[in-house]
Design a protein around this motif. Sequence first.
Motif, PDB file in Angstrom:
ATOM      1  N   GLU A 140       0.830  -1.209   0.000  1.00  0.00           N
ATOM      2  CA  GLU A 140       0.000   0.000   0.000  1.00  0.00           C
ATOM      3  C   GLU A 140       0.865   1.260   0.000  1.00  0.00           C
ATOM      4  N   GLY A 141       0.407   2.249  -0.709  1.00  0.00           N
ATOM      5  CA  GLY A 141       1.024   3.567  -0.612  1.00  0.00           C
ATOM      6  C   GLY A 141       2.388   3.695  -1.254  1.00  0.00           C
ATOM      7  N   LEU A 142       2.731   2.751  -2.163  1.00  0.00           N
ATOM      8  CA  LEU A 142       4.027   2.833  -2.812  1.00  0.00           C
ATOM      9  C   LEU A 142       3.970   3.794  -3.993  1.00  0.00           C
ATOM     10  N   TRP A 143       2.794   3.894  -4.600  1.00  0.00           N
ATOM     11  CA  TRP A 143       2.583   4.748  -5.758  1.00  0.00           C
ATOM     12  C   TRP A 143       1.453   5.718  -5.460  1.00  0.00           C
ATOM     13  N   VAL A 144       1.552   6.887  -6.072  1.00  0.00           N
ATOM     14  CA  VAL A 144       0.508   7.895  -5.914  1.00  0.00           C
ATOM     15  C   VAL A 144       0.084   8.358  -7.300  1.00  0.00           C
ATOM     16  N   LYS A 145      -1.231   8.540  -7.480  1.00  0.00           N
ATOM     17  CA  LYS A 145      -1.708   9.033  -8.769  1.00  0.00           C
ATOM     18  C   LYS A 145      -1.930  10.535  -8.670  1.00  0.00           C
ATOM     19  N   CYS A 146      -1.359  11.265  -9.601  1.00  0.00           N
ATOM     20  CA  CYS A 146      -1.527  12.721  -9.600  1.00  0.00           C
ATOM     21  C   CYS A 146      -2.966  13.052  -9.985  1.00  0.00           C
ATOM     22  N   PRO A 147      -3.699  13.804  -9.146  1.00  0.00           N
ATOM     23  CA  PRO A 147      -5.093  14.115  -9.469  1.00  0.00           C
ATOM     24  C   PRO A 147      -5.223  15.075 -10.646  1.00  0.00           C
ATOM     25  N   SER A 148      -4.137  15.719 -11.019  1.00  0.00           N
ATOM     26  CA  SER A 148      -4.214  16.706 -12.096  1.00  0.00           C
ATOM     27  C   SER A 148      -3.920  16.089 -13.477  1.00  0.00           C
ATOM     28  N   CYS A 149      -2.831  15.275 -13.579  1.00  0.00           N
ATOM     29  CA  CYS A 149      -2.452  14.747 -14.899  1.00  0.00           C
ATOM     30  C   CYS A 149      -2.516  13.217 -14.957  1.00  0.00           C
ATOM     31  N   ALA A 150      -2.966  12.590 -13.863  1.00  0.00           N
ATOM     32  CA  ALA A 150      -3.146  11.134 -13.779  1.00  0.00           C
ATOM     33  C   ALA A 150      -1.840  10.344 -13.899  1.00  0.00           C
ATOM     34  N   GLN A 151      -0.724  11.014 -13.807  1.00  0.00           N
ATOM     35  CA  GLN A 151       0.579  10.338 -13.810  1.00  0.00           C
ATOM     36  C   GLN A 151       0.731   9.502 -12.532  1.00  0.00           C
ATOM     37  N   ILE A 152       1.250   8.282 -12.684  1.00  0.00           N
ATOM     38  CA  ILE A 152       1.518   7.459 -11.504  1.00  0.00           C
ATOM     39  C   ILE A 152       2.946   7.767 -11.042  1.00  0.00           C
ATOM     40  N   ILE A 153       3.066   8.208  -9.809  1.00  0.00           N
ATOM     41  CA  ILE A 153       4.374   8.651  -9.317  1.00  0.00           C
ATOM     42  C   ILE A 153       4.818   7.756  -8.172  1.00  0.00           C
ATOM     43  N   TYR A 154       6.090   7.368  -8.211  1.00  0.00           N
ATOM     44  CA  TYR A 154       6.679   6.579  -7.128  1.00  0.00           C
ATOM     45  C   TYR A 154       6.789   7.477  -5.895  1.00  0.00           C
ATOM     46  N   ASN A 155       6.316   6.953  -4.774  1.00  0.00           N
ATOM     47  CA  ASN A 155       6.214   7.749  -3.558  1.00  0.00           C
ATOM     48  C   ASN A 155       7.524   8.431  -3.155  1.00  0.00           C
ATOM     49  N   LYS A 156       8.636   7.703  -3.316  1.00  0.00           N
ATOM     50  CA  LYS A 156       9.929   8.275  -2.931  1.00  0.00           C
ATOM     51  C   LYS A 156      10.318   9.443  -3.836  1.00  0.00           C
TER      52      LYS A 156
END
Length: 296
Positions: A22-38
């Motif tokens: 859980e919580g390793l990746w975050v989805k940007c609410p603006s451009c929907a890019q999946i970003i690595y949490n670190k």
Amino acid sequence: MAWFKKVRKPIESGNKESRVPEGLWVKCPSCAQIIYNKDLTASLSVCTKCGHHFRLGASERLRSLFDGDWEEHDAGLKSTDPLHFTDTKPYQKRLETTIAATGMNDAVITATGRINGIDAVVAAMEYSFIGGSMGVVVGEKITRAIESAIDRQLPVIIVSCSGGARMMEGALSLMQMAKISAALARLDRAHLPYISVLTDPTTGGVTASFAMLGDINIAEPKALIGFAGPRVIEQTIRQKLPEGFQRSEFLLDHGMLDMVVDRRELKDVITRLLRFGAKPVARSLAAVAVEAVPGS
Ligand SMILES: [Zn+2]
């Protein structure tokens, strides 16, 4: 007995544990890019693709501004629930659960530390603590922080992130607006600079008091900044509001703010402003700004 027997097992419900933590990746609410949490932490919670500013907690905020460690003030102050208030649940209960969830005693951290070598007092608000609302404790901590800045001749930076006054403390929370504003007036008389940083969201009584009183008011991009919400305003003036209303860029265009600064450049911008306005020049930034206007 039934003619046909159901041999197939029903489809299993998805309560098997996921192999992706859980919580390793975050989805940007603006451009929907999946970003690595670190990666997101490394870029101060700003989307590396589109520049969307995620909300930053109070301690991460201090970490992003100070060079290293900081000395925290009045960490033990807690609300006493003076009105014995109850809404959907008793305020005392709400406080207990929020304190347990956030590990903080109220919605602001005040601290002294160094910003690129310059000593400064910083107050950072925490949105996850009852919407960053300003109650008696927030008011008292910020006031004490300003007073300690006056004693030690240091500049003050307040990073606002708040829904406004804390309704569960009624009029007592509204009084904090006047108390903090009065302390800022004393800071101004001591010729010490105050920089206000407005982040998403800064609304209600916080906007109506200290957030807009900075010698320099800086906002983060696309932050919601306003007093009343857009729906209330539309219903009151019976007009459709313009595009981008109550966002940083709109407010900058209409003279409500001095700058809109990307979070990744915020520390350097603050440093430049502090070098410009700090002692031994011994003048407030506002005084310098007035002198800079020809004919005033
Ligand atoms: Zn993005």
